[in-house]
Design a protein around this motif. Sequence first.
Motif, PDB file in Angstrom:
ATOM      1  N   LYS A 194      63.318  90.023  94.414  1.00 52.13           N
ATOM      2  CA  LYS A 194      62.558  91.068  95.016  1.00 52.13           C
ATOM      3  C   LYS A 194      63.132  92.501  94.928  1.00 52.13           C
ATOM      4  O   LYS A 194      62.551  93.393  94.800  1.00 52.13           O
ATOM      5  CB  LYS A 194      62.484  90.981  96.543  1.00 52.13           C
ATOM      6  CG  LYS A 194      61.173  89.959  97.015  1.00 52.13           C
ATOM      7  CD  LYS A 194      60.786  90.090  98.602  1.00 52.13           C
ATOM      8  CE  LYS A 194      59.956  91.361  98.727  1.00 52.13           C
ATOM      9  NZ  LYS A 194      58.619  91.152  98.810  1.00 52.13           N
ATOM     10  N   GLU A 230      53.254  96.811  90.619  1.00 55.77           N
ATOM     11  CA  GLU A 230      52.960  97.772  91.574  1.00 55.77           C
ATOM     12  C   GLU A 230      52.420  98.908  90.981  1.00 55.77           C
ATOM     13  O   GLU A 230      53.471  99.348  90.236  1.00 55.77           O
ATOM     14  CB  GLU A 230      53.787  97.621  92.789  1.00 55.77           C
ATOM     15  CG  GLU A 230      53.775  96.254  93.678  1.00 55.77           C
ATOM     16  CD  GLU A 230      54.638  96.381  94.952  1.00 55.77           C
ATOM     17  OE1 GLU A 230      54.399  95.669  95.877  1.00 55.77           O
ATOM     18  OE2 GLU A 230      55.745  97.261  95.036  1.00 55.77           O
ATOM     19  N   ARG A 271      64.393 103.364  96.700  1.00 56.85           N
ATOM     20  CA  ARG A 271      63.612 102.293  97.313  1.00 56.85           C
ATOM     21  C   ARG A 271      64.024 101.112  97.830  1.00 56.85           C
ATOM     22  O   ARG A 271      63.533 100.624  98.709  1.00 56.85           O
ATOM     23  CB  ARG A 271      62.652 101.907  95.930  1.00 56.85           C
ATOM     24  CG  ARG A 271      62.081 100.345  96.108  1.00 56.85           C
ATOM     25  CD  ARG A 271      61.307  99.751  94.957  1.00 56.85           C
ATOM     26  NE  ARG A 271      61.102  98.490  95.233  1.00 56.85           N
ATOM     27  CZ  ARG A 271      61.973  97.504  94.919  1.00 56.85           C
ATOM     28  NH1 ARG A 271      63.080  97.507  94.407  1.00 56.85           N
ATOM     29  NH2 ARG A 271      61.504  96.222  95.280  1.00 56.85           N
ATOM     30  N   VAL A 292      57.121 103.493 100.942  1.00 60.29           N
ATOM     31  CA  VAL A 292      57.524 102.048 100.327  1.00 60.29           C
ATOM     32  C   VAL A 292      57.309 102.381  98.856  1.00 60.29           C
ATOM     33  O   VAL A 292      56.450 103.074  98.299  1.00 60.29           O
ATOM     34  CB  VAL A 292      56.563 101.212 101.004  1.00 60.29           C
ATOM     35  CG1 VAL A 292      56.605  99.924 100.161  1.00 60.29           C
ATOM     36  CG2 VAL A 292      56.723 100.968 102.586  1.00 60.29           C
ATOM     37  N   GLY A 293      58.278 101.774  98.041  1.00 56.80           N
ATOM     38  CA  GLY A 293      58.011 102.105  96.476  1.00 56.80           C
ATOM     39  C   GLY A 293      57.357 101.116  95.715  1.00 56.80           C
ATOM     40  O   GLY A 293      56.655 100.209  96.267  1.00 56.80           O
ATOM     41  N   GLU A 347      48.119  98.407  98.137  1.00 54.22           N
ATOM     42  CA  GLU A 347      49.379  97.899  98.737  1.00 54.22           C
ATOM     43  C   GLU A 347      49.611  98.830  99.938  1.00 54.22           C
ATOM     44  O   GLU A 347      48.780  99.589 100.357  1.00 54.22           O
ATOM     45  CB  GLU A 347      50.709  98.295  97.712  1.00 54.22           C
ATOM     46  CG  GLU A 347      51.036  96.876  97.236  1.00 54.22           C
ATOM     47  CD  GLU A 347      51.896  95.902  98.034  1.00 54.22           C
ATOM     48  OE1 GLU A 347      52.230  96.353  98.938  1.00 54.22           O
ATOM     49  OE2 GLU A 347      51.921  94.701  97.708  1.00 54.22           O
ATOM     50  N   HIS A 367      58.844  92.899  91.250  1.00 48.07           N
ATOM     51  CA  HIS A 367      59.365  91.561  91.661  1.00 48.07           C
ATOM     52  C   HIS A 367      59.137  90.419  90.610  1.00 48.07           C
ATOM     53  O   HIS A 367      58.174  90.634  89.975  1.00 48.07           O
ATOM     54  CB  HIS A 367      58.561  91.062  93.015  1.00 48.07           C
ATOM     55  CG  HIS A 367      58.490  92.091  94.225  1.00 48.07           C
ATOM     56  ND1 HIS A 367      57.873  91.779  95.297  1.00 48.07           N
ATOM     57  CD2 HIS A 367      59.223  93.040  94.335  1.00 48.07           C
ATOM     58  CE1 HIS A 367      57.981  92.809  95.825  1.00 48.07           C
ATOM     59  NE2 HIS A 367      58.720  93.721  95.309  1.00 48.07           N
TER      60      HIS A 367
HETATM   61  N1  GLU Z   1      56.232  97.639  97.430  1.00 48.83           N
HETATM   62  C1  GLU Z   1      57.327  96.721  97.959  1.00 48.83           C
HETATM   63  C2  GLU Z   1      58.572  96.936  96.980  1.00 48.83           C
HETATM   64  O1  GLU Z   1      59.091  98.093  96.604  1.00 48.83           O
HETATM   65  C3  GLU Z   1      57.029  95.259  98.121  1.00 48.83           C
HETATM   66  C4  GLU Z   1      55.787  94.857  98.855  1.00 48.83           C
HETATM   67  C5  GLU Z   1      55.495  93.606  98.827  1.00 48.83           C
HETATM   68  O2  GLU Z   1      56.012  92.772  99.236  1.00 48.83           O
HETATM   69  O3  GLU Z   1      54.351  93.249  97.963  1.00 48.83           O
HETATM   70  O4  GLU Z   1      59.194  96.191  96.437  1.00 48.83           O
END
Ligand code: GLU
Length: 479
Positions: free
Chosen positions: A375, A171, A334, A276-277, A225, A281
Motif C-alpha cells: 500500500k 488513483e 502522502r 489524502v494522496g 475516492e 497500490h
Molecule cells: N488514497 C490512498 C493512498 O494514498 C488510498 C485509499 C484506498 O485505500 O484506496 O494510498
Amino acid sequence: MSIETAVHQADPAEPLGLGGFAAAVALPPRAERGERAEAAADRLRTAAVEAVAVTWVDNAGVTRVKAVPLSGLVHAAEWGIGTAPCFDVFLADDTITTSPIIGGPTGDLRLYPDLDRIVPLAAQPGWAWAPGSRYTQAGTPHPGCQRLFARRMEAAAAARGLSLKAGIEVEWVVALDGPPEEAPKYPTHGPAYGMHRITDLSDYLREVVRALREQGLSVLQIHPEYSPGQFEVSVAPEGPVGAADTSVLVRHTIRAVSARHGLRVSFAPVVEPDGVGNGGHLHLSLWRDGRNLGHGGPGPHGLAAEAEGFLAGVLDALPELLVLGCSSPAGYLRLVPSHWAGAYQCWGLENREAALRLVTGSTGERAAAANAEVKCFDASANPYLAIGAVIAAGLAGLDQRRALPAEFTVDPATAEPGAVPRLPQGPAEAIAAYTRSAVLREALGEPLYQAVLAVRRAEAEKYAAVGAEELIAATRWRF
Ligand code: GLU
Ligand code: MG
C-alpha cells in the motif's frame, strides 16, 4: 511472444543481477522483428493509425516518449529508435543530474517497441502506443533499462518455477484546466465515494471506461475516492511486466480522455496539502503450477511457505523499496498515518493502515483471489522498478525461507509507541536503507542502481529546504 524472447530456461542459482537471465531479455533476430512489425503496421493501418508513441518511464517516474509515423514502425522494430542515455538521470522537473556510470551528453541507445503490446489509443485518434525496452547499438540489453530489469526479475521467478500476477491501482485527481501555478479547481464537489461525483462526471467517466476497454483492458472497478476530485480505477491482474505496461497505458488514457473533456489530471502523490494522496497500490499473487500460493497452505491465513517467505522478504525490505515505489520526495507527505497509505512497516489481513495488506478474498473465490497489496507505494513510482524490486526482495525472502512476524490486526497508529516501526518519513531515510541493500544492488545491477540513487539524491537535495506547500506545487502537475 514478446519482442524480448519469452523463454526462461534459467537456473534458479543464476545471479539476480545483470549477469543472469540473459535469455529473457535478448532481442529476437532482426528479420523476425521486421516481419512482425509489418503485420502490426497492416493492422494499425486499418485502424487509421498515423503515428506510434513508444514510451519508457524514467527513474524519476516520468513517462518519456519517442514517436514515429506508422511508416517508420518497421524500421523502429528492426533498428530501434535513438534515445540518449542521459534520460536515466533526468529529474521530474526535467533538470539533469549525473551518476557514476550513466550520464553526460554522449552515447546512444535504441528504443524498441514491444509489438505484443502495441495498441491504437482510443482517446487519441490516429495514435497507437507501445511500451519500449532499451538496448545498446550492438543489440545488447541496456543495463539501465527499467523494463528489462522487471523482465529479468520475472525470469528469476520463472527459474524457480514461479509466476506472478500483479496489478497497480491507479488513483487520480481531476481538475478544471488552468495554468500550472494555480491551485486546482474541481469539476465536481460531490462527497467522498459519493454517487454525486459519478453523476457530475458521467460522460467523462464512461469515456474512461470505454477507452480502457477498447484498448483491450479489463476494468474491474471505478469509483470516486476520498479527496476532492479524486477517483480510482483498477484493472485485471497480469504478469509483472504486463502490469507495469498497463499502469502506463491506464494513466495516459485517463489523461487523454481528460484533455478531451477540458480537464487535467494529477497522479502526483499529493495534490492538496493535508489531503489524502494518490496511491499506486501494488497487488500481487505468487503461483506455482497454476496454484495460487496465497491460498490453501499451512502459513498464516492459508499462505503456502513460499508465499510467506516472499512476503516476509518484501515486508523486511519496505524501507529501501520506497526508493523504487515512491519516486518523488512528495511521496513522504502522502505516507502519513491514518491516510490509508500504509505508513507502518507491518502486515495484516485486510488492514488498510498496514504497508502490506493481506487479501484472502471472499469464501469460495480465494483460490483465485488471494493476493497481497503493497500500500505504501505511490503513483510517482516507475512501475517497472517498483514491481521488479518487489520481486527481487520477495525472492530473497523465499530463498531464505523466511517467516512473517506477528500480524497487526489494528490501526498501527493506535499501538504503543515503538511497537511497530514507521516507514521512512523522508527520502534521506529511504535512501540510507537503499544504500544498505545488497539484494537491490545486485538485482538492479550497478548502472541502474547508481542512476536511481543519483536521481533520488538530487531530488532529495533540491527539495530538502522546501516547505510542504511548495513541494506539492512543484510536483502536482508533473505526474
Ligand atoms: N488514497 C490512498 C493512498 O494514498 C488510498 C485509499 C484506498 O485505500 O484506496 O494510498
Ligand atoms: Mg483507493
